[in-house]
Write a protein that holds these residues in place. Structure first.
Motif, PDB file in Angstrom:
ATOM      1  N   ASP A  79      27.855   3.643  60.112  1.00 46.40           N
ATOM      2  CA  ASP A  79      28.195   4.359  58.884  1.00 46.40           C
ATOM      3  C   ASP A  79      28.030   5.862  59.071  1.00 46.40           C
ATOM      4  N   GLN A  80      27.008   6.272  59.859  1.00 46.32           N
ATOM      5  CA  GLN A  80      26.817   7.695  60.120  1.00 46.32           C
ATOM      6  C   GLN A  80      27.958   8.257  60.965  1.00 46.32           C
ATOM      7  N   VAL A  81      28.451   7.449  61.878  1.00 44.35           N
ATOM      8  CA  VAL A  81      29.598   7.875  62.694  1.00 44.35           C
ATOM      9  C   VAL A  81      30.827   8.054  61.811  1.00 44.35           C
TER      10      VAL A  81
ATOM     11  N   VAL B  82      35.317   9.873  57.188  1.00 42.83           N
ATOM     12  CA  VAL B  82      35.972   8.693  56.623  1.00 42.83           C
ATOM     13  C   VAL B  82      35.344   8.420  55.269  1.00 42.83           C
ATOM     14  N   LYS B  83      36.136   8.442  54.222  1.00 43.63           N
ATOM     15  CA  LYS B  83      35.613   8.413  52.857  1.00 43.63           C
ATOM     16  C   LYS B  83      35.369   7.004  52.338  1.00 43.63           C
ATOM     17  N   ARG B  84      35.855   6.004  53.019  1.00 42.57           N
ATOM     18  CA  ARG B  84      35.759   4.647  52.498  1.00 42.57           C
ATOM     19  C   ARG B  84      34.436   3.988  52.906  1.00 42.57           C
TER      20      ARG B  84
ATOM     21  N   THR C 260      41.372   4.876  66.943  1.00 39.31           N
ATOM     22  CA  THR C 260      41.093   4.282  68.251  1.00 39.31           C
ATOM     23  C   THR C 260      39.691   4.645  68.728  1.00 39.31           C
ATOM     24  N   THR C 261      39.298   5.907  68.538  1.00 39.73           N
ATOM     25  CA  THR C 261      37.960   6.343  68.933  1.00 39.73           C
ATOM     26  C   THR C 261      36.889   5.559  68.178  1.00 39.73           C
ATOM     27  N   LEU C 262      37.054   5.423  66.870  1.00 41.11           N
ATOM     28  CA  LEU C 262      36.064   4.707  66.063  1.00 41.11           C
ATOM     29  C   LEU C 262      35.984   3.238  66.457  1.00 41.11           C
TER      30      LEU C 262
END
Length: 687
Positions: free
Chosen positions: A70-72, A78-80, A169-171
């Motif tokens: 979630d911190q990432v 990312v707002k969701r 893709t990174t996430l």
């Protein structure tokens, strides 16, 4: 708040570095009787019944992807909801592993797994019910399990940033690395662990032990750096600064993936998860659609059923019904291709209730307070398979008194479009562009403004409870949208992407919550010699009952139903699916028109529909309904389909029971309606 987060992260680091946790334990799901085997290996003692009392049930186990993710997400703005994304990703990986197990079985030369010509859903003749074992060379990558395929599946089903595929893709890569770290740590603490029917064990004791070292030697220092990155006291007066520690953590995770020692896994998948994918191919290239409606879920999934205090006297779902419906859906052979849910997904419109809806709809397993035990199944519909639309209860916004309001919590949590109507297409990915497709025209039939809260108005309040309406502007937009889509020959696919289609090879379906037509009621013949009781009933009780029924129907009705039906006819719609009334029926809808004044159709390539068929779906889960159920549509071609109703009747306040097939009927859209349909038809328009 930053200090609290830092302390929490430090606590996690200390626990991770000092003692590697034991595996989460094994559980075995037994479908018959909804019983489960207790875990054999646990970190802590099993909770007592008193401890379980009052605890909320959560769908899916997200322990494999820790809250650190979630911190990432926050770092990448990312707002969701991070919790929902972690569930999406874990669920996507579970589905990817199950599909890999099915592909592994198909690649084997032993046809004993499913003899050629065996009926759908039949147990193999060999009696082989052993789980399917996959081996990898390095964690979630190997000849039996493609890491690239997992990434591709997650990219198609989980949209994190809404338009930036590079960051997505990174996430996803970071999420996979964190999940692999969790698996390594659990295998270091025990020989194996199992989650949602998938068991992970060591492929090699030595390599797995070395594999856990990278979690402690590389990830732990990086996490300490992230925790120690405290914001400056001047941050309150300056532009918000992204914590550099999270950036270092992300870079370290990605770099460590290239330096770590390979650790092979052995992944074992329960046979009951693989069997539906190994079913013999259908005799036709059809599409199976699951239709559910009026779930009336609240935040607590294990709710037995009651009337809520807020909003006043609104009925909830029944957990027993939720289990039986999901069990029946899981046993469908072949499995459904797409799902539509036509409103009243919640009963109070609360955010927590919508989160439960999302979990129940998209998850394959439901766990209780003890995450190692499955309590039931979910509907297991991914983003690329489902259409969810709101009903009047979904606009109640968790207020004291029921009434529709201008509220978009449904769309925010479920991540569905806010602008109505919209048009989506569906065809299984393995079919060519020349195969027939389904086109869904989706409407929001709820009152747009709700009731005026400035002062109490009894008439306005009654109208806002359950009435429906589709504005003329939306009907005009629906015509324009259908015309443009048919002319272009392509439409947005459910879940994203573009679907190309032949307009003449489509089945057009309108979706809404409120009923544009009512059930046909056969007139009751008068008794030849009525008794005194019958005459008294006809004079006193029947008028009261009729008046009450008419008022109830009027307060639930759709105000401009004929205009809506005319729009559907202009757009070439063939089927109209809805709910709201809680009891099942289907009815032919016929347009009356003057043969001498044939107005042009909205989409000339598909033509105007003179006949449509309307289907009202019963409530799937409401606890006090006379019956619960759902529909299955098997579309065999662009002209033919079969409709099947599954349900369970509830008598005298009994609990919900198992779903059974109650009715089935075939339809040919290219043929003239049957005499029975014509006798019960609903006609609209003017001669």
């Amino acid at each position: 708040m930053p200090r609290v987060i830092c302390r929490c992260l430090k606590l996690v680091i200390q626990k991770t570095a000092e003692v590697l946790p034991a595996p989460a334990g094994n559980f075995q799901n037994v479908t018959s009787g909804w019983t489960q085997e207790k875990a054999k290996a646990t970190i802590r003692p099993q909770p007592t019944l008193d401890e379980l009392e009052g605890l909320r049930m959560y769908v899916t186990n997200t322990d494999l992807l820790p809250p650190l993710f979630d911190q990432v997400l926050d770092y990448f703005e990312v707002k969701r909801s991070g919790t929902l994304f972690r569930e999406d990703i874990v669920k996507g990986i579970e589905n990817g592993i199950v599909h890999a197990a099915a592909m592994y079985c198909r690649a084997q030369t032993s046809n004993a797994l499913r003899p050629q010509g065996a009926p759908l859903g039949q147990t193999p003749v060999s009696g082989n019910l052993e789980p399917v074992s996959l081996r990898t060379e390095d964690r979630l990558s190997g000849s039996d399990l493609s890491r690239a395929a997992l990434v591709q599946q997650l990219q198609s089903n989980v949209e994190l940033t809404q338009g930036n595929p590079t960051i997505d893709t990174t996430l996803i890569e970071i999420a996979l690395l964190l999940i692999e770290a969790q698996i390594d740590l659990r295998l270091q603490g025990g020989a194996s662990f199992k989650i949602a029917g998938i068991e992970f064990s060591r492929g090699s004791d030595e390599k797995t032990a070395n594999g856990a070292d990278w979690c402690r030697s590389i990830l732990a220092p990086a996490m300490r750096g992230a925790a120690d990155d405290k914001p400056s006291v001047w941050s309150a007066f300056a532009k918000k600064r992204k914590p550099a520690g999270i950036r270092v953590l992300v870079d370290t995770i990605q770099l460590s993936a290239t330096l770590r020692t390979a650790a092979p896994y052995r992944i074992t998948v329960d046979r009951h998860l693989v069997e539906p994918l190994l079913a013999a191919p259908r005799a036709h290239d059809g599409i199976r659609l699951l239709h559910v409606s009026d779930l009336h879920l609240i935040a607590e999934l294990d709710e037995a059923g009651r009337k809520l205090v807020k909003p006043l006297l609104t009925p909830t779902h029944s957990f027993e019904a939720a289990r039986y419906v999901a069990s029946a859906v899981a046993s469908l052979q072949p499995r459904y291709d797409a799902l539509v849910a036509t409103g009243d997904l919640t009963t109070d419109g609360a955010r927590g209730s919508f989160e439960t809806v999302l979990q129940y709809v998209q998850s394959g397993s439901i766990t209780g307070a003890n995450p190692m035990r499955i309590a039931a199944y979910g509907l297991n519909a991914s983003r690329s398979q489902r259409i969810l639309l709101p009903g009047n209860h979904d606009r109640y916004a968790k207020q004291d008194f029921p009434g529709q309001r201008l509220d978009f919590t449904c769309e925010e949590v479920l991540q569905t479009p806010r602008l109505y109507p919209y048009l989506l297409g569906y065809r299984p990915h393995d079919r060519g562009d020349d195969s027939f497709a389904l086109l869904f025209l989706v409407f929001d039939s709820n009152l747009q403004a709700g009731r005026d809260g400035s002062r109490f108005n009894a008439k306005a309040w009654l109208r806002a409870l359950a009435k429906g309406d589709v504005k003329d502007a939306e009907l005009t937009e629906a015509r324009r949208l259908m015309k443009a889509t048919v002319e272009a020959g392509e439409v947005e696919r459910i879940g994203g992407g573009t679907l190309k289609f032949d307009p003449l090879k489509t089945i057009r379906i309108a979706l809404l919550h409120h009923h544009p037509v009512t059930k046909f009621v056969l007139p009751q013949p008068a008794s030849a010699a009525p008794t005194l009781g019958e005459r008294l009933k006809a004079l006193v009780f029947d008028p009261v009952e009729k008046y009450t029924a008419e008022k109830t129907a009027a307060n639930m009705a759709m105000e401009n139903s004929d205009a809506f039906l005319e729009c559907c006819s202009d757009c070439g719609v063939q089927l109209i699916l809805f709910g709201h009334q809680h009891y099942p029926y289907q009815r032919l809808v016929t347009r009356l028109s003057d043969p001498g004044s044939a107005a042009p159709a909205t989409a000339p390539m598909v033509g105007r529909s003179e006949h449509m068929r309307a289907f009202c779906c019963p409530t799937a889960l409401q606890y006090d309904a006379p019956a619960n159920g759902f529909y299955v549509f098997d579309f065999l071609s662009e002209n033919q389909f079969e409709w099947t109703m599954y349900g369970s009747h509830r008598v005298g306040g009994q609990l919900a029971g198992p779903m059974k097939q109650l009715q089935q009927r075939s339809f040919d859209l290219s043929a003239e309606p049957t005499p029975e349909e014509l006798d019960q038809q609903y006609r609209f328009g003017a001669v």
